[in-house]
Design an enzyme around this catalytic site. Structure first.
Site, PDB file in Angstrom:
ATOM      1  N   TYR A 158       0.863  -1.073   0.344  1.00  0.00           N
ATOM      2  CA  TYR A 158      -0.114   0.146  -0.070  1.00  0.00           C
ATOM      3  C   TYR A 158       0.821   1.308  -0.142  1.00  0.00           C
ATOM      4  CZ  TYR A 158      -2.851   3.892   1.901  1.00  0.00           C
ATOM      5  OH  TYR A 158      -3.294   4.873   2.231  1.00  0.00           O
TER       6      TYR A 158
HETATM    7  O1  LIG Z   1      -1.949   6.717   7.769  1.00  0.00           O
HETATM    8  C1  LIG Z   1      -2.174   6.271   6.895  1.00  0.00           C
HETATM    9  O2  LIG Z   1      -1.612   6.418   5.653  1.00  0.00           O
HETATM   10  C2  LIG Z   1      -2.952   4.733   7.061  1.00  0.00           C
HETATM   11  O3  LIG Z   1      -3.738   4.892   7.824  1.00  0.00           O
HETATM   12  C3  LIG Z   1      -4.568   3.594   8.342  1.00  0.00           C
HETATM   13  O4  LIG Z   1      -3.447   2.749   8.777  1.00  0.00           O
HETATM   14  P1  LIG Z   1      -3.226   2.441   9.948  1.00  0.00           P
HETATM   15  O5  LIG Z   1      -2.608   3.691  10.751  1.00  0.00           O
HETATM   16  O6  LIG Z   1      -2.293   1.052  10.060  1.00  0.00           O
HETATM   17  O7  LIG Z   1      -4.641   2.131  10.716  1.00  0.00           O
HETATM   18  P2  LIG Z   1      -5.354   1.072  11.355  1.00  0.00           P
HETATM   19  O8  LIG Z   1      -5.347  -0.179  10.517  1.00  0.00           O
HETATM   20  O9  LIG Z   1      -6.616   1.477  11.878  1.00  0.00           O
HETATM   21  O10 LIG Z   1      -4.498   0.707  12.607  1.00  0.00           O
HETATM   22  C4  LIG Z   1      -4.363   1.530  13.771  1.00  0.00           C
HETATM   23  C5  LIG Z   1      -3.327   0.920  14.589  1.00  0.00           C
HETATM   24  O11 LIG Z   1      -4.116  -0.174  15.236  1.00  0.00           O
HETATM   25  C6  LIG Z   1      -3.138  -1.084  15.361  1.00  0.00           C
HETATM   26  N1  LIG Z   1      -3.985  -2.689  15.165  1.00  0.00           N
HETATM   27  C7  LIG Z   1      -4.579  -2.785  14.038  1.00  0.00           C
HETATM   28  C8  LIG Z   1      -5.182  -4.021  13.912  1.00  0.00           C
HETATM   29  C9  LIG Z   1      -5.254  -4.811  15.090  1.00  0.00           C
HETATM   30  O12 LIG Z   1      -5.789  -5.902  14.697  1.00  0.00           O
HETATM   31  N2  LIG Z   1      -4.489  -4.522  15.997  1.00  0.00           N
HETATM   32  C10 LIG Z   1      -3.757  -3.443  16.155  1.00  0.00           C
HETATM   33  O13 LIG Z   1      -3.264  -3.172  17.340  1.00  0.00           O
HETATM   34  C11 LIG Z   1      -2.044  -1.016  14.068  1.00  0.00           C
HETATM   35  O14 LIG Z   1      -1.014  -1.364  14.188  1.00  0.00           O
HETATM   36  C12 LIG Z   1      -2.025   0.624  14.381  1.00  0.00           C
HETATM   37  O15 LIG Z   1      -1.172   1.054  14.961  1.00  0.00           O
HETATM   38  C13 LIG Z   1      -5.357   3.397   7.188  1.00  0.00           C
HETATM   39  O16 LIG Z   1      -5.968   2.040   7.285  1.00  0.00           O
HETATM   40  C14 LIG Z   1      -4.685   3.280   5.847  1.00  0.00           C
HETATM   41  O17 LIG Z   1      -5.467   3.176   4.697  1.00  0.00           O
HETATM   42  C15 LIG Z   1      -3.710   4.601   5.526  1.00  0.00           C
HETATM   43  O18 LIG Z   1      -4.580   5.582   5.161  1.00  0.00           O
END
Ligand SMILES: O=C(O)[C@H]1O[C@H](OP(=O)(O)OP(=O)(O)OC[C@H]2O[C@@H](n3ccc(=O)[nH]c3=O)[C@H](O)[C@@H]2O)[C@H](O)[C@@H](O)[C@H]1O
Length: 433
Positions: A245
């Site tokens: 991504y």
């Molecule tokens: O800023 C971005 O550019 C991206 O932001 C977002 O990604 P992320 O920041 O990864 O958000 P998100 O999946 O909500 O996980 C949030 C937290 O929960 C943790 N996490 C996640 C899943 C889980 O089961 N457990 C967990 O601890 C995980 O480790 C993380 O620390 C958008 O989805 C992406 O499309 C893109 O726009």
């Protein structure tokens, strides 16, 4: 018809002497007839496939995931709806094509633009990456504000060209994308399809449009990848993506550079930092944590090696919308025409974050308080599937150039999200404003 002709020709062979010769002739005729027959069947099938099936634009945009769907567009009534949706009502208003308009950020930005009197036409393929009924509900919401969402894919150049033929868009807010960092391991081609091929297709059409629009588009905080220097600044390296991504978003930034350089397109990339809020994306942690906590299901919270904290610079949707609108308002005109560059054009990249990272464990505690339910927490090592340990935006450039100033902390933003969530899902997913 000619097939029948062939058959009747065979039927009419006279029974005359010269049996061997006749048999040979008959065999030859019959194989010729068979060959002709099957050629016609084959041609007929090709004809049906290419001409009788709906236009090429209706082919599924990503057969590996999406259900077979058809998009119908065009015709006087459709054009009328597009024109009316694009109508600028405010003095000095702009006319914007918003791609991904039924998406989370797309819906909010479209509504905000429409509210202040800009012309807005949405475009969305309503794919099934997450529950399409949520996208339909957002569409209904936008319809009530007068925004028409055209159903189609950004890879459909014919549709895009038609849209520019019907409306001389001054701006494109390009938010259609394959989002989610972890899903990239499941369906990599969907990222290439939307975030690379789709972007190129859109820029190709924009470069040839007359006048060329200015384009603002969604990049991502994920381009900072494995960087350890915080806060992340636009000047920092972005060459160590941790997910496909992120790699496709980074590629998008390079592609933007090329189209700016060759064709004079005005391009602004916005690096969004984990955007959340009402009408959000069900694939994001804050959203499915809420769902699972309410259901009494356990949630998995990732931690870094040695029980290290995983944190995000969660950014509230209203702050992001202000950043998007400011980017549109400060975008300079593209300089090309007739597909040719006429002078240097604007090329920008901004961080749109909250500048205050919060550990995921704290996010869960806030949700517990708001939902009044204790979460069943399962701590686990962050899987190596695209995640990074933390994000933290330096927003001074956006502050200076866009007047961007986020005002919503996570506690306040999540309160609004939870209120929406409960209303939306208890009302049978139909009517949460
Ligand atoms: O800023 C971005 O550019 C991206 O932001 C977002 O990604 P992320 O920041 O990864 O958000 P998100 O999946 O909500 O996980 C949030 C937290 O929960 C943790 N996490 C996640 C899943 C889980 O089961 N457990 C967990 O601890 C995980 O480790 C993380 O620390 C958008 O989805 C992406 O499309 C893109 O726009």
């Amino acid at each position: 018809m000619s097939q029948l002709k062939q058959m009747s020709h065979l039927d009419n062979i006279p029974s005359t002497p010269g049996k061997f010769k006749m048999e040979k002739r008959l065999r030859w005729h019959s194989s010729l007839a068979k060959l002709t027959f099957w050629s016609f069947v084959f041609l007929g099938l090709i004809f049906i496939f290419f001409f009788l099936s709906p236009s090429s634009s209706s082919l599924p945009s990503d057969p590996s995931r999406r259900s077979l769907r058809t998009y119908s567009w065009g015709g006087p009534a459709w054009e009328k709806r597009v024109r009316s949706s694009a109508k600028v009502r405010a003095r000095n208003g702009i006319s914007v094509l918003v791609t991904g308009a039924a998406g989370f950020v797309g819906t909010h930005v479209s509504a905000a633009l429409k509210r202040r009197g800009d012309g807005v036409v949405g475009l969305d393929n309503f794919n099934d990456y997450y529950d399409p009924s949520l996208k339909r509900a957002r569409q209904a919401l936008l319809e009530r504000t007068g925004v028409f969402i055209v159903e189609g894919d950004i890879n459909d150049s014919e549709l895009l060209r038609k849209l520019f033929e019907v409306v001389a868009f001054t701006h494109v807010m390009h938010l259609a994308a394959q989002a989610g960092v972890r899903y990239a391991m499941e369906n990599p081609s969907s990222y290439v399809h939307s975030n690379i091929a789709g972007l190129v297709n859109l820029l190709e059409v924009c470069k040839s449009a007359n006048p060329q629009p200015a384009i603002v588009w969604a990049s991502s905080s994920s381009v900072y990848g494995l960087n350890t220097k915080v806060p992340f600044s636009e000047r920092d390296r972005t060459d160590q993506p941790a997910s496909l991504y992120a790699a496709t978003k980074k590629a998008g930034e390079e592609i933007a550079h090329t189209y700016n350089h060759i064709y004079g397109l005005s391009l602004t990339g916005l690096r969004f930092f984990t955007v959340y809020g009402p009408w959000g994306r069900p694939d994001m942690a804050y959203f499915f944590f809420t769902k699972d906590i309410l259901k009494g299901k356990s949630i998995r919270i990732f931690e870094a090696p040695n029980h290290g904290t995983v944190a995000r610079d969660f950014t509230y949707i209203d702050d992001i919308v202000k950043g998007c609108v400011a980017a549109l308002d400060t975008a300079e005109k593209s300089t090309g025409s007739g597909g040719k560059k006429k002078g240097p054009a604007q090329l920008r990249v901004f961080n749109l974050g909250n500048t205050s990272p919060v550990p995921v464990t704290d996010l869960v505690s806030i949700l517990e308080r708001l939902l009044k339910v204790k979460a069943k927490r399962t701590m686990m090592k962050m899987p190596r599937n695209g995640d990074v340990q933390f994000t933290h935006a330096n927003i001074s450039l956006a502050q200076r150039e866009l007047g961007y100033k986020p005002t919503t902390d996570l506690q306040t933003g999540l309160k609004k999200f939870v209120r929406w969530y409960i209303k939306y899902y208890s009302a049978g997913e139909k009517s949460a404003q």
